[in-house]
Design an enzyme around this catalytic site. Sequence first.
Site, PDB file in Angstrom:
ATOM      1  N   SER A 254      42.123  -1.340  67.013  1.00  0.00           N
ATOM      2  CA  SER A 254      40.988  -2.249  67.137  1.00  0.00           C
ATOM      3  C   SER A 254      39.715  -1.505  67.549  1.00  0.00           C
ATOM      4  O   SER A 254      39.265  -0.636  66.821  1.00  0.00           O
ATOM      5  CB  SER A 254      41.349  -3.370  68.115  1.00  0.00           C
ATOM      6  N   HIS A 389      46.643 -10.119  65.608  1.00  0.00           N
ATOM      7  CA  HIS A 389      46.117  -8.922  66.240  1.00  0.00           C
ATOM      8  C   HIS A 389      47.128  -8.370  67.243  1.00  0.00           C
ATOM      9  O   HIS A 389      47.657  -9.104  68.057  1.00  0.00           O
ATOM     10  CB  HIS A 389      44.836  -9.312  66.971  1.00  0.00           C
TER      11      HIS A 389
HETATM   12  C1  GCU Z   1      37.274  -8.179  69.927  1.00  0.00           C
HETATM   13  C2  GCU Z   1      36.155  -7.698  69.010  1.00  0.00           C
HETATM   14  C3  GCU Z   1      36.698  -6.829  67.860  1.00  0.00           C
HETATM   15  C4  GCU Z   1      37.589  -5.744  68.412  1.00  0.00           C
HETATM   16  C5  GCU Z   1      38.679  -6.357  69.273  1.00  0.00           C
HETATM   17  C6  GCU Z   1      39.607  -5.361  69.960  1.00  0.00           C
HETATM   18  O1  GCU Z   1      38.048  -9.120  69.272  1.00  0.00           O
HETATM   19  O2  GCU Z   1      35.469  -8.822  68.536  1.00  0.00           O
HETATM   20  O3  GCU Z   1      35.633  -6.265  67.122  1.00  0.00           O
HETATM   21  O4  GCU Z   1      38.087  -4.968  67.363  1.00  0.00           O
HETATM   22  O5  GCU Z   1      38.064  -7.094  70.318  1.00  0.00           O
HETATM   23  O6  GCU Z   1      39.205  -4.266  70.246  1.00  0.00           O
HETATM   24  O7  GCU Z   1      40.735  -5.762  70.249  1.00  0.00           O
END
Ligand code: GCU
Length: 411
Positions: A254, A389
């Site tokens: 992420s 996620h």
């Molecule tokens: C949030 C953010 C994302 C990122 C994520 C993470 O959701 O909006 O852009 O990738 O955090 O790092 O888990």
Amino acid sequence: MIIRGTILAVMALALAACASPPNLRKQPDASPPVLAAFRGDPAVVTAADWQRRAPLLRQALLDAVYGHPPDLGEATVEAREKLTLPDTDGMDMEQWTVKLGDGSNRRRFHMLVASPTGLTGAPLIIMEMFCSTRNAVKGRPDSIFEDVAALPEPCRSHNLDPVLTVVLGKRISGPDWKQLAQRGYAVAMFYPGEVVPDDASQAGPAIAALSPGVPADKRAGAIAVWADLFSKAYDVLSPDPRFDAGKIVAWGHSRHGKASLLAGALDPRFAAVIAHQSGRGGASLTRSIAGESLAQITASYGFWFTPGYAKGVPDDVDQHQLIALNAPRPVLLGTGRGDTWSDPAGAFKAAQGADPAYRLFGAPGFNAKGLNDYRPQDSVVWWSRPLGHGTTTADWRAFLEFLDLHVKTAR
Ligand code: GCU
């Protein structure tokens, strides 16, 4: 406050998982074509031409998206300590304190270094972690350094760790050490927020202190610094004979996947990159019409980027160029089909846009035909699974298959 932040984050991820599935047909293609004439530079035809093009693309992406990383100074190992830790059989576990620069500019970060017992020349995965490295070991041992104040808000209390593991996957806090030992992989992990905290109120002053004389609107965001920290870690780890300097990989999930892709783009020493669910500002096109918008990411996490990014990127800049800058080195792009916030379709289009740069080198490039098409032999490997996620055991299976094929056995 902490609990509220965590609950909001979990709700956002759950909602994203329920949103309509990624749809490739609705997505714009990556633009401009990565080999087309660019800012006065004629079209690229050969791999030799790419040597002329790559610095221009690097400059364009740093100007528009990340900012230019400040000089962190030389990295040196200040202390090394052996640790005895649970559930790490087969690994020699150490903690390294790395010093950056000297005098008033000095910074430090702590790495947890795991090397398979008795092995030399092992492939090494450098991992940047979200909630410190203490979480990566069973029982959160106190002997592993943790600076709670520099952690992002949801990580400051550990009461909700079990919930986060359910939502974000069994492997969100770290890999299966024993499995990595058996497969012959070394790991060095750290929390890059020790240098620039992953926190809106702390990051700005930390970057300002690292960037004397740089006007505020031209400063780097945290991701540029985190990307450079992969290289600083490389500097201190690569001389160690337990690791093969030609088989060092940058891994990030992420926000740290955004940083790992940038690390590979800026530093040719990385043999490969794994960018898992890196989303906006990572593998997914900025001009994509799905997932997290530019306005949303810069409203919540503006400090990750150079300030100008919030206003948009020039027409001739987009994230396929970031993937292409890794060519011909292999990249794995991990996605979850339920993780619509991180915009898998926009990443797929970016991978297609990067493909011609790989072809210049005679590399297999990117051949996936759809979001479920896993081709581990490709140079840009598309890994996609159901659900949202997070980092799961299935994800690690794909990461290790990718590393076995492209790094471990490679010359
Ligand atoms: C949030 C953010 C994302 C990122 C994520 C993470 O959701 O909006 O852009 O990738 O955090 O790092 O888990």
